[in-house]
Design a protein around this motif. Structure first.
Motif, PDB file in Angstrom:
ATOM      1  N   TRP A 126       1.632  -9.390  -0.729  1.00 52.95           N
ATOM      2  CA  TRP A 126       1.447  -8.149  -1.472  1.00 52.95           C
ATOM      3  C   TRP A 126       0.201  -7.387  -1.032  1.00 52.95           C
ATOM      4  CZ3 TRP A 126       5.399  -6.019  -3.227  1.00 52.95           C
ATOM      5  CH2 TRP A 126       6.453  -6.766  -3.733  1.00 52.95           C
ATOM      6  N   GLU A 127      -0.808  -8.099  -0.557  1.00 55.20           N
ATOM      7  CA  GLU A 127      -1.979  -7.403  -0.015  1.00 55.20           C
ATOM      8  C   GLU A 127      -1.613  -6.662   1.270  1.00 55.20           C
ATOM      9  OE1 GLU A 127      -5.589  -9.542   0.380  1.00 55.20           O
ATOM     10  OE2 GLU A 127      -5.713 -10.036  -1.749  1.00 55.20           O
ATOM     11  N   GLU A 128      -0.751  -7.276   2.079  1.00 54.37           N
ATOM     12  CA  GLU A 128      -0.289  -6.602   3.292  1.00 54.37           C
ATOM     13  C   GLU A 128       0.552  -5.382   2.941  1.00 54.37           C
ATOM     14  OE1 GLU A 128       1.691  -7.904   7.497  1.00 54.37           O
ATOM     15  OE2 GLU A 128       2.737  -8.576   5.677  1.00 54.37           O
ATOM     16  N   VAL A 129       1.442  -5.527   1.965  1.00 59.96           N
ATOM     17  CA  VAL A 129       2.267  -4.405   1.524  1.00 59.96           C
ATOM     18  C   VAL A 129       1.379  -3.287   0.988  1.00 59.96           C
ATOM     19  CG1 VAL A 129       4.009  -3.652  -0.137  1.00 59.96           C
ATOM     20  CG2 VAL A 129       4.284  -5.842   1.042  1.00 59.96           C
ATOM     21  N   ALA A 130       0.343  -3.641   0.229  1.00 58.20           N
ATOM     22  CA  ALA A 130      -0.574  -2.646  -0.325  1.00 58.20           C
ATOM     23  C   ALA A 130      -1.279  -1.876   0.789  1.00 58.20           C
ATOM     24  CB  ALA A 130      -1.606  -3.318  -1.237  1.00 58.20           C
ATOM     25  N   ARG A 131      -1.651  -2.567   1.867  1.00 61.49           N
ATOM     26  CA  ARG A 131      -2.311  -1.888   2.983  1.00 61.49           C
ATOM     27  C   ARG A 131      -1.370  -0.894   3.654  1.00 61.49           C
ATOM     28  NH1 ARG A 131      -4.623  -7.053   3.725  1.00 61.49           N
ATOM     29  NH2 ARG A 131      -3.008  -7.632   5.249  1.00 61.49           N
ATOM     30  N   HIS A 132      -0.136  -1.317   3.889  1.00 62.50           N
ATOM     31  CA  HIS A 132       0.839  -0.410   4.507  1.00 62.50           C
ATOM     32  C   HIS A 132       1.113   0.788   3.601  1.00 62.50           C
ATOM     33  CE1 HIS A 132       1.561  -2.991   7.850  1.00 62.50           C
ATOM     34  NE2 HIS A 132       2.201  -3.917   7.180  1.00 62.50           N
ATOM     35  N   LEU A 133       1.278   0.522   2.312  1.00 63.48           N
ATOM     36  CA  LEU A 133       1.567   1.602   1.375  1.00 63.48           C
ATOM     37  C   LEU A 133       0.394   2.576   1.304  1.00 63.48           C
ATOM     38  CD1 LEU A 133       3.424   2.901  -0.683  1.00 63.48           C
ATOM     39  CD2 LEU A 133       2.564   1.314  -2.407  1.00 63.48           C
ATOM     40  N   ALA A 134      -0.820   2.060   1.358  1.00 67.50           N
ATOM     41  CA  ALA A 134      -2.006   2.915   1.321  1.00 67.50           C
ATOM     42  C   ALA A 134      -2.004   3.909   2.479  1.00 67.50           C
ATOM     43  CB  ALA A 134      -3.273   2.065   1.348  1.00 67.50           C
ATOM     44  N   VAL A 135      -1.595   3.458   3.656  1.00 64.92           N
ATOM     45  CA  VAL A 135      -1.517   4.365   4.805  1.00 64.92           C
ATOM     46  C   VAL A 135      -0.500   5.471   4.518  1.00 64.92           C
ATOM     47  CG1 VAL A 135      -0.956   4.583   7.257  1.00 64.92           C
ATOM     48  CG2 VAL A 135      -2.223   2.584   6.438  1.00 64.92           C
ATOM     49  N   GLY A 136       0.634   5.094   3.945  1.00 67.40           N
ATOM     50  CA  GLY A 136       1.639   6.096   3.590  1.00 67.40           C
ATOM     51  C   GLY A 136       1.130   7.083   2.559  1.00 67.40           C
ATOM     52  N   VAL A 137       0.370   6.598   1.579  1.00 68.45           N
ATOM     53  CA  VAL A 137      -0.200   7.471   0.555  1.00 68.45           C
ATOM     54  C   VAL A 137      -1.198   8.439   1.182  1.00 68.45           C
ATOM     55  CG1 VAL A 137      -1.648   7.544  -1.509  1.00 68.45           C
ATOM     56  CG2 VAL A 137       0.177   5.844  -1.335  1.00 68.45           C
ATOM     57  N   VAL A 138      -2.056   7.925   2.071  1.00 64.65           N
ATOM     58  CA  VAL A 138      -3.032   8.784   2.748  1.00 64.65           C
ATOM     59  C   VAL A 138      -2.322   9.878   3.544  1.00 64.65           C
ATOM     60  CG1 VAL A 138      -4.756   8.863   4.601  1.00 64.65           C
ATOM     61  CG2 VAL A 138      -4.874   7.082   2.849  1.00 64.65           C
ATOM     62  N   ASN A 139      -1.305   9.502   4.300  1.00 60.03           N
ATOM     63  CA  ASN A 139      -0.554  10.507   5.074  1.00 60.03           C
ATOM     64  C   ASN A 139       0.055  11.562   4.158  1.00 60.03           C
ATOM     65  OD1 ASN A 139      -1.141   9.128   7.428  1.00 60.03           O
ATOM     66  ND2 ASN A 139       0.818   8.046   7.496  1.00 60.03           N
ATOM     67  N   THR A 140       0.594  11.118   3.041  1.00 62.86           N
ATOM     68  CA  THR A 140       1.214  12.040   2.086  1.00 62.86           C
ATOM     69  C   THR A 140       0.185  13.008   1.512  1.00 62.86           C
ATOM     70  OG1 THR A 140       2.914  10.400   1.520  1.00 62.86           O
ATOM     71  CG2 THR A 140       2.533  12.174  -0.063  1.00 62.86           C
ATOM     72  N   ILE A 141      -0.987  12.500   1.164  1.00 63.08           N
ATOM     73  CA  ILE A 141      -2.049  13.363   0.641  1.00 63.08           C
ATOM     74  C   ILE A 141      -2.479  14.383   1.695  1.00 63.08           C
ATOM     75  CG2 ILE A 141      -4.467  13.403  -0.104  1.00 63.08           C
ATOM     76  CD1 ILE A 141      -3.935  10.670  -1.460  1.00 63.08           C
ATOM     77  N   LEU A 142      -2.623  13.934   2.930  1.00 64.79           N
ATOM     78  CA  LEU A 142      -3.060  14.834   3.999  1.00 64.79           C
ATOM     79  C   LEU A 142      -2.050  15.952   4.247  1.00 64.79           C
ATOM     80  CD1 LEU A 142      -4.461  12.209   6.534  1.00 64.79           C
ATOM     81  CD2 LEU A 142      -5.795  13.865   5.214  1.00 64.79           C
ATOM     82  N   LEU A 143      -0.762  15.644   4.117  1.00 63.94           N
ATOM     83  CA  LEU A 143       0.274  16.634   4.403  1.00 63.94           C
ATOM     84  C   LEU A 143       0.630  17.506   3.200  1.00 63.94           C
ATOM     85  CD1 LEU A 143       2.634  14.418   6.594  1.00 63.94           C
ATOM     86  CD2 LEU A 143       1.212  16.311   7.383  1.00 63.94           C
ATOM     87  N   TRP A 144       0.547  16.961   1.989  1.00 65.50           N
ATOM     88  CA  TRP A 144       0.994  17.687   0.804  1.00 65.50           C
ATOM     89  C   TRP A 144      -0.136  18.237  -0.046  1.00 65.50           C
ATOM     90  CZ3 TRP A 144       5.527  14.143  -1.292  1.00 65.50           C
ATOM     91  CH2 TRP A 144       6.606  14.232  -0.384  1.00 65.50           C
ATOM     92  N   SER A 145      -1.379  17.772   0.141  1.00 67.23           N
ATOM     93  CA  SER A 145      -2.564  18.263  -0.567  1.00 67.23           C
ATOM     94  C   SER A 145      -2.344  18.377  -2.079  1.00 67.23           C
ATOM     95  CB  SER A 145      -2.980  19.624   0.004  1.00 67.23           C
ATOM     96  OG  SER A 145      -4.247  20.008  -0.478  1.00 67.23           O
ATOM     97  N   PRO A 146      -1.996  17.277  -2.750  1.00 68.43           N
ATOM     98  CA  PRO A 146      -1.682  17.347  -4.176  1.00 68.43           C
ATOM     99  C   PRO A 146      -2.916  17.227  -5.071  1.00 68.43           C
ATOM    100  CG  PRO A 146      -1.372  15.116  -3.416  1.00 68.43           C
ATOM    101  CD  PRO A 146      -1.803  15.914  -2.204  1.00 68.43           C
ATOM    102  N   HIS A 147      -2.748  17.653  -6.327  1.00 69.68           N
ATOM    103  CA  HIS A 147      -3.766  17.410  -7.341  1.00 69.68           C
ATOM    104  C   HIS A 147      -3.655  15.988  -7.879  1.00 69.68           C
ATOM    105  CE1 HIS A 147      -3.485  21.874  -7.414  1.00 69.68           C
ATOM    106  NE2 HIS A 147      -4.785  21.776  -7.583  1.00 69.68           N
ATOM    107  N   ILE A 148      -2.467  15.424  -7.810  1.00 73.22           N
ATOM    108  CA  ILE A 148      -2.233  14.074  -8.312  1.00 73.22           C
ATOM    109  C   ILE A 148      -1.103  13.429  -7.525  1.00 73.22           C
ATOM    110  CG2 ILE A 148      -0.584  14.861 -10.077  1.00 73.22           C
ATOM    111  CD1 ILE A 148      -1.706  12.716 -11.957  1.00 73.22           C
ATOM    112  N   VAL A 149      -1.197  12.120  -7.334  1.00 75.74           N
ATOM    113  CA  VAL A 149      -0.127  11.339  -6.710  1.00 75.74           C
ATOM    114  C   VAL A 149       0.429  10.402  -7.776  1.00 75.74           C
ATOM    115  CG1 VAL A 149       0.520   9.703  -4.906  1.00 75.74           C
ATOM    116  CG2 VAL A 149      -1.247  11.426  -4.457  1.00 75.74           C
ATOM    117  N   VAL A 150       1.699  10.551  -8.079  1.00 76.17           N
ATOM    118  CA  VAL A 150       2.366   9.703  -9.066  1.00 76.17           C
ATOM    119  C   VAL A 150       3.266   8.728  -8.309  1.00 76.17           C
ATOM    120  CG1 VAL A 150       3.892   9.632 -11.072  1.00 76.17           C
ATOM    121  CG2 VAL A 150       2.332  11.568 -10.758  1.00 76.17           C
TER     122      VAL A 150
END
Length: 270
Positions: free
Chosen positions: A188-212
């Motif tokens: 799960w720590e490995e999954v969390a690391r991979h997911l974090a990269v996806g979240v960062v990419n999403t924030i960089l591309l979508w520039s949201p006020h909040i990520v749900v």
């Protein structure tokens, strides 16, 4: 009565609402492999719930990439047998009313933006991590304008897609057990690391006020670990947007259907 439904890769849900704002009843079943059976099941579930009441409007989400007319899905990794099936035509013939259709994760995003954890936020990024990985960008309470739809789960991280790295079906194939049955903290720590990269990419591309974030896999993610990983990678901004779990649970897509129907009637809630 208004009927809303949500067809995912493993389960599908149907809800009904008398006022278009609150769900009075919800039921769910395993998603049939055969789309014809799926249509019949959806209609039967709705009929059982509404009884003698008249169905006046229907909206629902199905996992996959839709055609421009939103009448059928052109591709779906977790619903391959549903591809090219005339979903809109079949359901409208069965229900006798206009049926509004969308990607399931997009409706989940809309539900959380209008009724849930993203309420009153201008730009909401939503990521659903369940059987697969989906999501959408919501702006001012509406699904953002797009050409092909939103597919954040298919962004590449190295040689693999985010869905291949963190999706429930992929984890089951890799470890031989359902995601919810995996107890190894290192996994799960490995999954969390991979997911974090996806979240960062999403924030960089979508520039949201909040990520749900929602979906069955999210319940097993070490949340604080993931947030730490996001914060350590997102250096270009002076702060990290809010990251929160969804608040509507498995009903997010159903509430998204209600929000979509509300917009059709000239307004949106929230």
């Amino acid at each position: 009565m208004k009927v809303v439904f949500d067809v995912g890769g493993s389960h599908m849900r149907v809800g009904v609402s008398a006022d278009g704002g609150e769900l009075v009843q919800v039921t769910d079943v395993v998603t049939p492999v055969n789309p014809e059976e799926g249509m019949l099941t959806l209609v039967d579930m709705a009929k059982r719930m509404v009884g003698e009441e008249k169905i006046t409007a229907v909206a629902g989400g199905v996992a996959g990439v839709w055609n421009a007319e939103k009448s059928k899905i052109l591709g779906s990794p977790n619903l391959t047998s549903w591809v090219d099936f005339p979903i809109k035509e079949k359901l409208q013939a069965m229900w006798g009313v206009e049926v509004r259709l969308e990607n399931d994760a997009a409706l989940g995003a809309l539900g959380e933006a209008v009724y849930g954890a993203g309420k009153n936020k201008q730009i909401v990024a939503y990521l659903a991590v369940g059987t697969g990985v989906g999501g959408a960008r919501i702006v001012n309470g509406k699904i953002d304008e797009n050409n092909l739809g939103f597919e954040p789960g298919h962004q590449y991280i190295g040689e693999s897609t985010l869905e291949e790295l963190v999706g429930g079906r992929s984890l089951e194939k890799k470890y031989g057990k359902r995601a919810e049955d995996i107890t190894d903290a290192a996994v799960w720590e490995e999954v969390a690391r991979h997911l974090a990269v996806g979240v960062v990419n999403t924030i960089l591309l979508w520039s949201p006020h909040i990520v749900v974030m929602g979906g069955s896999v999210i319940r097993s993610i070490p949340w604080e670990k993931m947030i730490e990983e996001v914060s350590s990678r997102l250096k270009v901004y002076p702060w990290v947007p809010m990251l929160v779990r969804r608040s509507l649970g498995e009903k997010a897509g159903l509430y998204g259907g209600l929000a979509l129907l509300g917009q059709d009637q000239g307004g949106s809630r929230g």
